[in-house]
Design a protein around this motif. Structure first.
Motif, PDB file in Angstrom:
ATOM      1  N   LYS A   1       0.849  -1.179   0.000  1.00 59.11           N
ATOM      2  CA  LYS A   1       0.000   0.000   0.000  1.00 59.11           C
ATOM      3  C   LYS A   1       0.892   1.239   0.000  1.00 59.11           C
ATOM      4  O   LYS A   1       2.066   1.175   0.377  1.00 59.11           O
ATOM      5  N   ALA A   2       0.349   2.372  -0.426  1.00 57.19           N
ATOM      6  CA  ALA A   2       1.111   3.615  -0.396  1.00 57.19           C
ATOM      7  C   ALA A   2       1.627   3.849   1.023  1.00 57.19           C
ATOM      8  O   ALA A   2       0.869   3.798   1.995  1.00 57.19           O
ATOM      9  N   GLY A   3       2.943   4.074   1.132  1.00 60.80           N
ATOM     10  CA  GLY A   3       3.560   4.292   2.433  1.00 60.80           C
ATOM     11  C   GLY A   3       4.176   3.058   3.049  1.00 60.80           C
ATOM     12  O   GLY A   3       4.930   3.157   4.027  1.00 60.80           O
TER      13      GLY A   3
ATOM     14  N   LYS B   1       9.979   3.359   0.270  1.00 56.85           N
ATOM     15  CA  LYS B   1       8.566   3.259   0.607  1.00 56.85           C
ATOM     16  C   LYS B   1       7.743   3.384  -0.664  1.00 56.85           C
ATOM     17  O   LYS B   1       8.119   4.105  -1.598  1.00 56.85           O
ATOM     18  N   ALA B   2       6.634   2.674  -0.671  1.00 55.57           N
ATOM     19  CA  ALA B   2       5.747   2.703  -1.832  1.00 55.57           C
ATOM     20  C   ALA B   2       5.094   4.085  -1.952  1.00 55.57           C
ATOM     21  O   ALA B   2       4.649   4.659  -0.955  1.00 55.57           O
ATOM     22  N   GLN B   3       5.051   4.599  -3.182  1.00 53.98           N
ATOM     23  CA  GLN B   3       4.386   5.874  -3.427  1.00 53.98           C
ATOM     24  C   GLN B   3       2.930   5.679  -3.835  1.00 53.98           C
ATOM     25  O   GLN B   3       2.173   6.642  -3.915  1.00 53.98           O
ATOM     26  N   GLN B   4       2.557   4.419  -4.083  1.00 56.40           N
ATOM     27  CA  GLN B   4       1.193   4.087  -4.505  1.00 56.40           C
ATOM     28  C   GLN B   4       0.969   2.616  -4.194  1.00 56.40           C
ATOM     29  O   GLN B   4       1.886   1.910  -3.770  1.00 56.40           O
ATOM     30  N   ASP B   5      -0.232   2.141  -4.377  1.00 59.15           N
ATOM     31  CA  ASP B   5      -0.490   0.718  -4.205  1.00 59.15           C
ATOM     32  C   ASP B   5       0.235  -0.064  -5.306  1.00 59.15           C
ATOM     33  O   ASP B   5       0.158   0.290  -6.490  1.00 59.15           O
TER      34      ASP B   5
ATOM     35  N   ASN C   1       7.151   4.329  -8.592  1.00 60.82           N
ATOM     36  CA  ASN C   1       6.305   3.757  -7.542  1.00 60.82           C
ATOM     37  C   ASN C   1       7.009   3.553  -6.199  1.00 60.82           C
ATOM     38  O   ASN C   1       6.372   3.188  -5.206  1.00 60.82           O
TER      39      ASN C   1
END
Length: 550
Positions: free
Chosen positions: A52-54, A66-70, A81
């Motif tokens: 998930k984002a974050g 860290k993820a910037q989006q799903d 991403n």
């Protein structure tokens, strides 16, 4: 069947592609299956859990982004991403236990080096000509023209001959296409037999753009770096040219020399242009004194020395997605072998230690060194951020293109060069290595600035890993270029010395590659093998100004 994907650490939620992978493929690893959502080129990564984002991305067992989006499972990880992220760190209790490698096969080995009166042993024997300020660079060029060819240190004349061939074709009236399609001849030049001083490996001219016009701190630091080269075990002596009025005064240089070697006794000729007067007189004196120094340097001969007299600089440049799983851990094992044998290694490039600070801090033998490491890293990072170039901006376009999409991924792989041994000292640029073991040296991540610094701190051999290819060398220390992948090694064999792509192919263990590299280092240190950078005269020398350089 060749392994196609790899999990570097059990905690990771990312897998590395060891070969090109196609969208729609179902891949199995450690009992789990992954459906690829995208094409994943070799060296790149895909996630093993839905993000998930974050959410945190882990590689090498540490936070690297860290993820910037799903992001669905099996997706290509990119700068679009994933964003850089790393953990904070603090000075904790030391964790100094490490599994020393077996050194039984190495404990009685030696290399043939040049013994100096201060106890150091060189892997080469050079004479230096150094300007205290950039104003003297032209005078160095005159001295260089006067001495190198006449003493047998001239460059390969192949390219001059190629130019003459092209001139002849033009004069014969050949067409543009005929000229462009001409196969020019290349021949290796063998020069050692023609040297007047066979025991002197060369005369090196350390031109630079500093010494005046910057801050007094810049000049002090430059003098420290130059003192590191003058007192280096690979150097027999030096000729110094000073204008006289510059910030980098000879007196500061002499103080820095004294800091490094209390009873310095190498031949050192210092000429001040404003005191001498005429340029012609200055140059004649410099040529005469340099010639006298070469006579003295030629009296040195190689003799056996223990491997504990080796000090290896660890460097990477043009890194790729394989660097952290092949070349870097291989020289990390080489580092551990040398430390176990009583030698010294230098891990530098502080912007490329971002995210692994806690591990290195915990490995510091003293809490004072752990605190110093924390202070140097924090100060450097803050200055970089204030200038608009934080550590997160460290990966180059080439790094990103080949799989290093965040600074933390790049750093976690780069830190593998330092092996697993305790950290015996933390040094600030341009301090000298004085303790056997793993030393941390504050330098930028810039390849040449960092290599220049490591040699100035005492490295008499540098191990330089690369995944993309770089010709980097040093004026006085052999720089061994090590490819992370076999494709690069085969493509650029004229500038690369060793290949660790065998690790990626599953044909060789990290330990076997590390041992092979140490064997090669012994041959290089003994003068039995000439590395590519030396053969091509890649004499890169760039002092670091203590502004922000990543």
């Amino acid at each position: 069947m060749k392994q196609r994907i790899l999990k570097v650490h059990p905690k990771d939620n990312v897998l590395v592609a060891l070969t090109d992978l196609s969208k729609g493929e179902v891949l199995s690893y450690d009992g789990a299956e992954y459906l690829l959502q995208d094409h994943v080129a070799a060296k790149h990564k895909f996630n093993t859990i839905a993000l998930k984002a974050g959410d945190e991305l882990l590689m090498y067992g540490v936070l690297v982004g860290k993820a910037q989006q799903d992001i669905p499972v099996g997706s290509l990880l990119t700068t679009a991403n994933i964003k850089h992220a790393s953990t904070s760190f603090e000075t904790n209790e030391a964790h100094l236990s490490w599994n020393k490698p077996d050194i039984q096969a190495w404990k009685d080995r030696t290399f043939d080096g040049f013994h100096r009166n201060d106890g150091q042993v060189g892997t080469a024997n050079y004479w230096l000509v150094i300007p205290m300020v950039f104003c003297e660079n032209r005078n160095l060029e005159v001295i260089q023209e006067a001495l190198l060819n006449n003493l047998g240190y001239g460059r390969n004349e192949t390219y001059q001959q190629q130019a003459k061939e092209l001139i002849a074709l033009y004069e014969q009236g050949k067409s543009l296409d005929e000229i462009l399609n001409t196969q020019l001849v290349y021949t290796e030049q063998k020069e050692k037999a023609n040297r007047l001083f066979p025991n002197v490996d060369g005369i090196k001219f350390l031109t630079h753009t500093g010494g005046c016009g910057g801050t007094r701190q810049d000049s002090q630091t430059l003098c420290g770096l130059l003192a590191g080269y003058i007192t280096h075990p690979n150097v027999a002596g030096a000729t110094i040219l000073s204008l006289g009025c510059q910030n980098a005064q000879v007196s500061i240089l002499q103080e820095e020399i004294e800091k490094r070697v209390a009873n310095f006794d190498k031949p050192l000729y210092i000429l001040d242009q404003q005191t001498i007067g005429k340029e012609s007189e200055l140059l004649s004196m410099a040529i005469k004194q340099t010639f006298a120094g070469l006579i003295q340097a030629n009296a040195n001969v190689r003799k056996p020395a223990a491997l504990s007299k080796l000090c290896i600089g660890l460097e990477c440049g043009g890194s790729d997605g394989f660097s952290g799983i092949s070349a870097n851990p291989a020289i990390g094992y080489t580092s551990d072998l040398l430390v176990a044998l009583g030698g010294s290694v230098i891990l530098a490039e502080f912007p490329e230690l971002c995210g692994v600070e806690q591990n290195l801090s915990d490995r510091c033998v003293t809490r004072e060194d752990a605190s110093r490491f924390s202070e140097l890293m924090t100060t450097y990072s803050s200055r970089a951020t204030a200038a608009g170039s934080g550590f997160d901006m460290n990966p180059s376009p080439g790094n990103i293109k080949d799989g290093l999409i965040t600074d933390a991924i790049k750093s976690a792989g780069a830190a593998k060069k330092g092996g697993t041994s305790p950290v015996v000292a933390v040094l600030d640029y341009p301090e000298k290595v004085t303790k056997p073991g793993l030393n941390l040296l504050c330098t930028p991540g810039n390849d040449v600035e960092s290599t220049t610094a490591e040699v100035g701190s005492g490295a008499n051999v540098v191990l330089f890993t690369t995944g993309l290819g770089t010709p980097t060398g040093n004026p006085i220390a052999p720089v061994v270029k090590i490819a992370s992948n076999t494709r690069l090694f085969n493509k650029m064999r004229d500038i690369i010395d060793l290949d660790t792509g065998s690790i990626i192919e599953g044909e060789e263990s990290i330990e076997a590659a590390g041992a092979r590299i140490l064997e090669y280092v012994i041959q290089v240190a003994s003068g039995a093998v000439e590395v590519s950078a030396l053969r091509h005269r890649q004499d890169d020398f760039i002092p670091w100004k203590r502004g922000v350089s990543l």
